[in-house]
Design a protein around this motif. Sequence first.
Motif, short mmCIF file in Angstrom:
data_model
loop_
_atom_site.label_atom_id
_atom_site.label_comp_id
_atom_site.label_asym_id
_atom_site.label_seq_id
_atom_site.Cartn_x
_atom_site.Cartn_y
_atom_site.Cartn_z
N GLN A 40 -15.14 75.91 42.44
CA GLN A 40 -16.59 75.70 42.48
C GLN A 40 -16.93 74.40 43.21
N LYS A 41 -16.09 73.36 42.95
CA LYS A 41 -16.34 72.07 43.61
C LYS A 41 -16.02 72.15 45.08
N ALA A 42 -14.90 72.82 45.43
CA ALA A 42 -14.46 72.84 46.82
C ALA A 42 -14.10 74.26 47.22
N ALA A 43 -15.15 75.05 47.58
CA ALA A 43 -14.92 76.45 47.98
C ALA A 43 -14.02 76.52 49.21
N VAL A 44 -13.95 75.42 49.96
CA VAL A 44 -13.13 75.40 51.17
C VAL A 44 -11.64 75.63 50.83
N LEU A 45 -11.24 75.24 49.60
CA LEU A 45 -9.85 75.48 49.21
C LEU A 45 -9.56 76.97 49.12
N ALA A 46 -10.53 77.75 48.62
CA ALA A 46 -10.34 79.20 48.49
C ALA A 46 -10.14 79.83 49.87
N ILE A 47 -10.80 79.25 50.87
CA ILE A 47 -10.72 79.81 52.22
C ILE A 47 -9.30 79.84 52.75
N PHE A 48 -8.51 78.82 52.38
CA PHE A 48 -7.14 78.77 52.91
C PHE A 48 -6.11 79.43 51.99
N LEU A 49 -6.60 79.91 50.84
CA LEU A 49 -5.66 80.47 49.87
C LEU A 49 -4.85 81.66 50.40
N PRO A 50 -5.51 82.68 51.00
CA PRO A 50 -4.70 83.83 51.49
C PRO A 50 -3.66 83.39 52.52
N LEU A 51 -4.01 82.42 53.36
CA LEU A 51 -3.09 81.94 54.38
C LEU A 51 -1.84 81.34 53.74
N ILE A 52 -2.04 80.51 52.74
CA ILE A 52 -0.91 79.84 52.09
C ILE A 52 -0.04 80.84 51.33
N LEU A 53 -0.70 81.73 50.57
CA LEU A 53 0.07 82.67 49.76
C LEU A 53 0.86 83.63 50.65
N SER A 54 0.22 84.12 51.73
CA SER A 54 0.94 85.09 52.56
C SER A 54 2.13 84.44 53.24
N SER A 55 2.03 83.14 53.57
CA SER A 55 3.18 82.47 54.20
C SER A 55 4.36 82.41 53.25
N GLY A 56 4.07 82.14 51.97
CA GLY A 56 5.14 82.14 50.97
C GLY A 56 5.74 83.53 50.84
N GLY A 57 4.88 84.54 50.80
CA GLY A 57 5.35 85.92 50.67
C GLY A 57 6.19 86.33 51.87
N ASN A 58 5.74 85.97 53.08
CA ASN A 58 6.49 86.36 54.28
C ASN A 58 7.86 85.69 54.35
N SER A 59 7.91 84.39 54.01
CA SER A 59 9.22 83.75 54.07
C SER A 59 10.13 84.30 52.98
N GLY A 60 9.55 84.66 51.83
CA GLY A 60 10.33 85.30 50.77
C GLY A 60 10.84 86.65 51.21
N SER A 61 10.00 87.39 51.91
CA SER A 61 10.40 88.72 52.39
C SER A 61 11.55 88.62 53.38
N GLN A 62 11.48 87.63 54.28
CA GLN A 62 12.59 87.42 55.22
C GLN A 62 13.89 87.13 54.48
N ALA A 63 13.82 86.21 53.55
CA ALA A 63 15.04 85.79 52.85
C ALA A 63 15.62 86.92 52.02
N THR A 64 14.75 87.65 51.30
CA THR A 64 15.26 88.70 50.42
C THR A 64 15.85 89.85 51.23
N THR A 65 15.22 90.17 52.37
CA THR A 65 15.75 91.22 53.25
C THR A 65 17.13 90.84 53.75
N LEU A 66 17.28 89.61 54.21
CA LEU A 66 18.56 89.15 54.72
C LEU A 66 19.65 89.24 53.66
N ILE A 67 19.35 88.77 52.47
CA ILE A 67 20.38 88.70 51.44
C ILE A 67 20.71 90.08 50.89
N ILE A 68 19.71 90.93 50.70
CA ILE A 68 20.00 92.26 50.17
C ILE A 68 20.88 93.04 51.14
#
Lengths: 463, 463
Positions: free
Chosen positions: A312-340
Motif C-alpha cells: 500500500q505504501k509503495a505500489a511500485v514494489l508490486a510492479i517488479f514482483l513478477p519479474l523477480i519471481l520469474s527470474s528465480g523460477g527460471n534459474s531453478g528450472s534450468q538447474a533442476t532440468t540439468l540435474i534430473i
Amino acid sequence: MGTMIGNLLAPELKELIERRDFTRLREILCGFSAPDLAEIFIDLKPDDEAVLLRILPNDLAAEVFEYLPREDQEQTLRALGTEEVARILNEIAPDDRTALLEELPSAVTQKLLTLLTPEERAIATNLLGYPKESIGRRMTPDYVAVQQHWTVAEALEHLRQQPDKRDSIAQLYVVNEGGQLLDFIRLRDLVVSQPQMPLINLMEHSNLALRATDDQETAVAAFKKYDVTILPVVDRRSVLVGVVTVDDVLDVAEREATEDIQKLGGLEALDTPYLRTKIVEMLKKRAPWLSILFVSEMFTSTAMGYFEGVIQKAAVLAIFLPLILSSGGNSGSQATTLIIRAMALRDVLLRDWARVFRRELVSGFLLGCTLATLGIARIVLWQALHFKNYGPHYLLLALTIGGSLVGVVLWGSLVGAMLPIFLRLCRLDPATCSAPFVATMVDVTGIIIYFNVAFHILRGTIL
Amino acid sequence: MGTMIGNLLAPELKELIERRDFTRLREILCGFSAPDLAEIFIDLKPDDEAVLLRILPNDLAAEVFEYLPREDQEQTLRALGTEEVARILNEIAPDDRTALLEELPSAVTQKLLTLLTPEERAIATNLLGYPKESIGRRMTPDYVAVQQHWTVAEALEHLRQQPDKRDSIAQLYVVNEGGQLLDFIRLRDLVVSQPQMPLINLMEHSNLALRATDDQETAVAAFKKYDVTILPVVDRRSVLVGVVTVDDVLDVAEREATEDIQKLGGLEALDTPYLRTKIVEMLKKRAPWLSILFVSEMFTSTAMGYFEGVIQKAAVLAIFLPLILSSGGNSGSQATTLIIRAMALRDVLLRDWARVFRRELVSGFLLGCTLATLGIARIVLWQALHFKNYGPHYLLLALTIGGSLVGVVLWGSLVGAMLPIFLRLCRLDPATCSAPFVATMVDVTGIIIYFNVAFHILRGTIL
C-alpha cells in the motif's frame, strides 16, 4: 515413406475391399514390407484391417500385426474370428505377444492364452510370470544354444534343425548340461571354421548376461555400456532363458525419456500418445499436479498478506514482483532440468552432491549478478530517459531490485539443483520434482527475500 | 559391476604401475572385457592410462580406447607416443574414429590422419566428408557385399577371405556390378543352405536403406519403425557405402532426448556431461536464455505500470497476482511439454494443429474451472473462518480470482500447445520454445487478463 504410401493407397484398398476383390488385394499387399503395411492398416477401420489380415499369408499377417499400435491390435483382435486370432497369436514373436497380453484386461488375456498351442502357451505364461517392467517381459526365447563339447559341424547341423528363428542369430550361446550359460560364439566364426574344429576354440570368453528379473533400465544401461545389439538373459541359477535385442531396448529408453520429460513439465506421464489419450485421461494426469502446485502457490498469498502494508505504501514494489519471481523460477528450472537429466544418465550420483552444490553456488551467484545488472540498468535508464518516474529514491529502488535478483536467482539455482538429489536420497524418483514445483517453492521464498531486501534498503525513504 | 571392479582394482593397478611390473599387469588386465577395462581406466591419470594401453595387445588396446569418454581419449592421445597413437588409431572401428576425429581441433585431426595407413586414411577422410549430424558420420564400412549371381559356396568363400569384421555381420548385402544395393541375405540362411544353391533364392526382397547424407534422426526413426538391428547405407546413386548398427543410434536417440529436455528447461543444450562442463561453458549456455527471459519478463513491469493506480486502491489484488500468474505458467508448461515431446516422437504433426487446438481449448477450460473452484473456496473459507478479512466485497473478489484463473489457465494451455507448432511451421526447432519462455509470455498477458477482469467485476466497489 510409409505414410505417403498409406495415403496414396488407402482409397484404392477401400474400394477393392468393397468390391471383395481379394485376389488383387493379396497381390498388392504382398508387395509391401510389414512395417509399411502396418502404416497403411492404421488408416483403415478395424473391420477392414481384419479383412486384410485374413487374406495375408500367416507369417506376414502376424508380422504386420506386431507393428500395429497397441490400440489397433486390441480392436483388430475383437474384429477377427477365434480361428484367425489363434492363427496370428501363435505366429507373432513371443516378446511382442507378451507386450500385448500384459496390457489387456486379465480375463481377455486368459481367453487368448487358451487359443495358443500348448507349446506357445507355455512360452507365453512363462514370460508373463516375470514382474512388470522386468527384462523377462521383453525377452524372446528364440535363441540357439549349443554344447561346449560339440564341433563346428555338430553346431551347424543343430542350427539346420532349428525351427525358423526370426530374430537375428548372430550369436550362438554355449551352455552346459544344466542349461547354464557359459559363453557365446559368433555365427560368423562358426561359418568360416573347419567342420571338425571344436567349439571351445571359438568361444569369446564372455559371460556377459542380463538377469530376467532385473528392471528394464538395467538393460538400457548394459546395451549402452557394452555397445552390443543382443544380450543373453539368465535366471537366478544362471540358466539361459532368453535373449533381448537392442531394438526392444530403444523403445524402453524412449519411453523413459518421455516419462522424465512429462514429469519435468509438471504432469503425470501419459500412458498413450497425446492425440490418442482421451481428454478425461489427460485431465487425470494434469489436474492433480496443477492443483497441488496451485495449493502450494497459495502460500504466496499468505506471504504477500504480511507485506500488504508495504505494498500500500509503495505500489511500485508490486510492479517488479513478477519479474523477480520469474527470474528465480527460471534459474531453478534450468538447474533442476540439468540435474534430473544428469542423474538419469548417471552423470551425477548421490555422492556428487557437494560438487553440485558448489557449482550451483558459483553459477547462481554469477547468473544473479548478470540479471541484477540488467535490472538496475533498466531502472536507471528508464528514469534518465524519462520513460517512467520512479521518484527521487530510484537508485535505492534499483539497488533493491538488483539485490533481490542476486538472492532469488542464487536461491532458485540451489533449490533447483539440490531438490532432485534430496528426493533420490529419500529413495523417491528425482523427476517428480518438476520445474514448476521448483518455481512454486522459489516463488514463496522469493517474496520473503524481495520484501526483506526492500525493507532494509528502503526503510526511512519510501517505506 | 564395472564400477565396483574399478574401485577395487584401481589402487592395486597403481601400485603395479609404480613397481613397473608389466607382466603381472598384462595378466590382470587381459582377464577383463574392454568396457570393464575402460571403466577402470577412467579412474586413472592420463599418463597411467597411456602406460596400460601400451602393454595391452593391439586389438584390446583399440577396443578399450573406443569405450573411453571423449575427454579421456584426447588426454590419452596426448600422453601416448606417435607410434602408439598410430597403432591405436589404425585399429579402432571406423565409426568410433570418425566420432573422435570430428570433435578434435582440425589441426589435430589433420595430424592424426597422417598417422593412418593409406587404406585407413581413405576410409577416415571419406567418412569425415559427410556433413555433421549425418548418417554418414555414424556408419562403418565394415560390411560384406556379395554378387547376386553367386552361389552359397562362393559367398562363404568370400566371407572367409574378408579381413576380420568386428561388427556383427548377421546380414550380407547383395550388390550389382556398379556396387548398387539390391537386397540382403541373412547369414543364418546362408549357413543352413546347400553350397550349390544360388544366392538369388535366399534374397529377402527388401531394399530398405538409409541415405548417407540424411540426418541421424532419420536413422533413429527408421530403426524404430522397422525393428531391426542393422541397416545398410547408400549414397545418392544407391551405391552401398556402409552400415549403421542400432547401438550407435541408441546414443543418438539419448543425446537428442537430453537436448530436448535441456532446451525445455530453458537453456542451451550442454555439449558435455554436467560435472565435466566448465562453469564458464555452463554460464554461456544458461546466462543468454536467462537474460532473454528476463528482458521479456520486463514487459510485466510495463504492464503492471498501467495498473499502478489500481494496485494503490486495492493492494489485495497484488496479493493474488503470483498465484494467478504461476497457474497460467504451469498449465502452459504442461501443454508445451506434451506437444514438444509428441512432435519429437511424430505423434503430433503440423497438420494436427486444429485437433491440438480443440483438445487444449477443452482441457484448458476444464483445468481453469478446477483451479477457479479451489481459488474461490480458499477466499470464501478464509473469510468464513476469520483467517483473513477481505472486506465486505469478498465474494466479488473471489469471483475476480475465479474468472481470471479460467482465463489465464485456458490462455496458458493454448499458448503452450500452439507455440511449438507455430515454430515448426516457421521451420524452427519446436524445442526452442521452452517451458520458461511460455511462462514468460503467459505472465505478461496474464497481468492484462487479471486486471481487466478485476476492473470489470470490482468497478464501483473496491476499485
